[in-house]
Design a protein around this motif. Structure first.
Motif, PDB file in Angstrom:
ATOM      1  N   VAL A  42       8.021  64.506 -39.234  1.00  0.00           N
ATOM      2  CA  VAL A  42       6.819  63.718 -38.943  1.00  0.00           C
ATOM      3  C   VAL A  42       7.198  62.301 -38.515  1.00  0.00           C
ATOM      4  O   VAL A  42       6.699  61.781 -37.507  1.00  0.00           O
ATOM      5  N   LEU A  43       8.096  61.663 -39.265  1.00  0.00           N
ATOM      6  CA  LEU A  43       8.543  60.314 -38.900  1.00  0.00           C
ATOM      7  C   LEU A  43       9.272  60.318 -37.560  1.00  0.00           C
ATOM      8  O   LEU A  43       9.130  59.389 -36.766  1.00  0.00           O
ATOM      9  N   GLY A  44      10.030  61.363 -37.315  1.00  0.00           N
ATOM     10  CA  GLY A  44      10.736  61.481 -36.037  1.00  0.00           C
ATOM     11  C   GLY A  44       9.779  61.600 -34.866  1.00  0.00           C
ATOM     12  O   GLY A  44       9.998  61.005 -33.805  1.00  0.00           O
ATOM     13  N   THR A  45       8.721  62.360 -35.062  1.00  0.00           N
ATOM     14  CA  THR A  45       7.715  62.495 -34.010  1.00  0.00           C
ATOM     15  C   THR A  45       7.068  61.152 -33.715  1.00  0.00           C
ATOM     16  O   THR A  45       6.891  60.771 -32.553  1.00  0.00           O
ATOM     17  N   PHE A  46       6.728  60.414 -34.756  1.00  0.00           N
ATOM     18  CA  PHE A  46       6.121  59.091 -34.583  1.00  0.00           C
ATOM     19  C   PHE A  46       7.085  58.135 -33.877  1.00  0.00           C
ATOM     20  O   PHE A  46       6.714  57.451 -32.920  1.00  0.00           O
ATOM     21  N   LEU A  47       8.329  58.098 -34.328  1.00  0.00           N
ATOM     22  CA  LEU A  47       9.321  57.205 -33.739  1.00  0.00           C
ATOM     23  C   LEU A  47       9.608  57.580 -32.287  1.00  0.00           C
ATOM     24  O   LEU A  47       9.705  56.708 -31.417  1.00  0.00           O
ATOM     25  N   ALA A  48       9.715  58.864 -32.009  1.00  0.00           N
ATOM     26  CA  ALA A  48       9.963  59.303 -30.633  1.00  0.00           C
ATOM     27  C   ALA A  48       8.792  58.933 -29.726  1.00  0.00           C
ATOM     28  O   ALA A  48       8.992  58.516 -28.580  1.00  0.00           O
ATOM     29  N   ARG A  49       7.593  59.067 -30.235  1.00  0.00           N
ATOM     30  CA  ARG A  49       6.419  58.725 -29.417  1.00  0.00           C
ATOM     31  C   ARG A  49       6.366  57.234 -29.116  1.00  0.00           C
ATOM     32  O   ARG A  49       6.161  56.830 -27.969  1.00  0.00           O
ATOM     33  N   THR A  50       6.551  56.407 -30.139  1.00  0.00           N
ATOM     34  CA  THR A  50       6.476  54.963 -29.912  1.00  0.00           C
ATOM     35  C   THR A  50       7.603  54.480 -29.008  1.00  0.00           C
ATOM     36  O   THR A  50       7.372  53.685 -28.092  1.00  0.00           O
ATOM     37  N   GLN A  51       8.813  54.978 -29.232  1.00  0.00           N
ATOM     38  CA  GLN A  51       9.940  54.566 -28.389  1.00  0.00           C
ATOM     39  C   GLN A  51       9.787  55.128 -26.977  1.00  0.00           C
ATOM     40  O   GLN A  51      10.139  54.461 -26.002  1.00  0.00           O
ATOM     41  N   GLY A  52       9.271  56.335 -26.857  1.00  0.00           N
ATOM     42  CA  GLY A  52       9.047  56.916 -25.535  1.00  0.00           C
ATOM     43  C   GLY A  52       8.041  56.122 -24.728  1.00  0.00           C
ATOM     44  O   GLY A  52       8.236  55.877 -23.531  1.00  0.00           O
ATOM     45  N   LEU A  53       6.954  55.702 -25.357  1.00  0.00           N
ATOM     46  CA  LEU A  53       5.954  54.884 -24.664  1.00  0.00           C
ATOM     47  C   LEU A  53       6.527  53.527 -24.273  1.00  0.00           C
ATOM     48  O   LEU A  53       6.244  53.013 -23.194  1.00  0.00           O
ATOM     49  N   ARG A  54       7.348  52.963 -25.147  1.00  0.00           N
ATOM     50  CA  ARG A  54       7.983  51.680 -24.839  1.00  0.00           C
ATOM     51  C   ARG A  54       8.911  51.817 -23.621  1.00  0.00           C
ATOM     52  O   ARG A  54       8.902  50.971 -22.729  1.00  0.00           O
ATOM     53  N   VAL A  55       9.684  52.875 -23.589  1.00  0.00           N
ATOM     54  CA  VAL A  55      10.603  53.102 -22.463  1.00  0.00           C
ATOM     55  C   VAL A  55       9.819  53.356 -21.177  1.00  0.00           C
ATOM     56  O   VAL A  55      10.179  52.855 -20.104  1.00  0.00           O
ATOM     57  N   LEU A  56       8.743  54.114 -21.265  1.00  0.00           N
ATOM     58  CA  LEU A  56       7.911  54.381 -20.095  1.00  0.00           C
ATOM     59  C   LEU A  56       7.324  53.085 -19.540  1.00  0.00           C
ATOM     60  O   LEU A  56       7.330  52.862 -18.315  1.00  0.00           O
ATOM     61  N   ASN A  57       6.837  52.225 -20.405  1.00  0.00           N
ATOM     62  CA  ASN A  57       6.303  50.930 -19.966  1.00  0.00           C
ATOM     63  C   ASN A  57       7.391  50.055 -19.346  1.00  0.00           C
ATOM     64  O   ASN A  57       7.144  49.365 -18.353  1.00  0.00           O
ATOM     65  N   GLN A  58       8.576  50.091 -19.925  1.00  0.00           N
ATOM     66  CA  GLN A  58       9.701  49.343 -19.375  1.00  0.00           C
ATOM     67  C   GLN A  58      10.036  49.833 -17.963  1.00  0.00           C
ATOM     68  O   GLN A  58      10.258  49.031 -17.057  1.00  0.00           O
ATOM     69  N   ALA A  59      10.046  51.136 -17.769  1.00  0.00           N
ATOM     70  CA  ALA A  59      10.329  51.697 -16.444  1.00  0.00           C
ATOM     71  C   ALA A  59       9.242  51.302 -15.451  1.00  0.00           C
ATOM     72  O   ALA A  59       9.545  50.946 -14.301  1.00  0.00           O
ATOM     73  N   ARG A  60       7.994  51.356 -15.868  1.00  0.00           N
ATOM     74  CA  ARG A  60       6.895  50.962 -14.983  1.00  0.00           C
ATOM     75  C   ARG A  60       7.023  49.499 -14.564  1.00  0.00           C
ATOM     76  O   ARG A  60       6.796  49.161 -13.401  1.00  0.00           O
ATOM     77  N   GLN A  61       7.354  48.633 -15.502  1.00  0.00           N
ATOM     78  CA  GLN A  61       7.514  47.215 -15.180  1.00  0.00           C
ATOM     79  C   GLN A  61       8.657  47.005 -14.193  1.00  0.00           C
ATOM     80  O   GLN A  61       8.537  46.200 -13.258  1.00  0.00           O
TER      81      GLN A  61
END
Length: 130
Positions: A42-61
């Motif tokens: 459960v914690l891994g899913t949460f961490l992967a989601r938050t880090q994945g969204l952060r990386v996606l936003n970084q790529a978009r920028q």
């Protein structure tokens, strides 16, 4: 050489996972061990989601600024692999997955991954078309 590492990974990691899970079950008991496995998932899913969204936003920028998102792509690969490892039951994969998801430790893996990709490019296995 890759085949040897892959073979060792496929054989040694599951063997270590089974051994550690058996030891944990014997030491802590069945339900605490199962609870730890579910909690890390459960914690891994949460961490992967938050880090994945952060990386996606970084790529978009980076794309919006007209830059190639190379660093963000390597981050994304690490986050994807880390998330998959955290979803797999076991403590060894959970530790590796966590290391891939935490930004300070992810830098080490990104460096190795970048070297690996550069080696592929230099050998001609990967071509970059502009």
């Amino acid at each position: 050489m890759f085949r040897v590492y892959f073979f060792l990974l496929v054989v040694l990691v599951p063997a270590a996972e089974i051994g550690i899970l058996l030891w944990s079950g014997k030491t802590l008991g069945l339900f605490p061990t199962l609870s730890l496995i579910i909690l890390t998932g459960v914690l891994g899913t949460f961490l992967a989601r938050t880090q994945g969204l952060r990386v996606l936003n970084q790529a978009r920028q980076q794309i919006n600024r007209g830059q190639m998102p190379g660093d963000a792509v390597l981050d994304g690969i690490c986050v994807l692999i880390g998330g998959a490892l955290l979803l797999a039951p076991g403590f060894v994969t959970d530790i590796m997955g966590t290391l891939l998801l935490i930004p300070p430790t992810r830098k080490v893996f990104k460096h190795w991954l970048g070297l690996y990709f550069r080696r592929w490019i230099n050998k001609g296995n990967i071509r970059i078309i502009r």
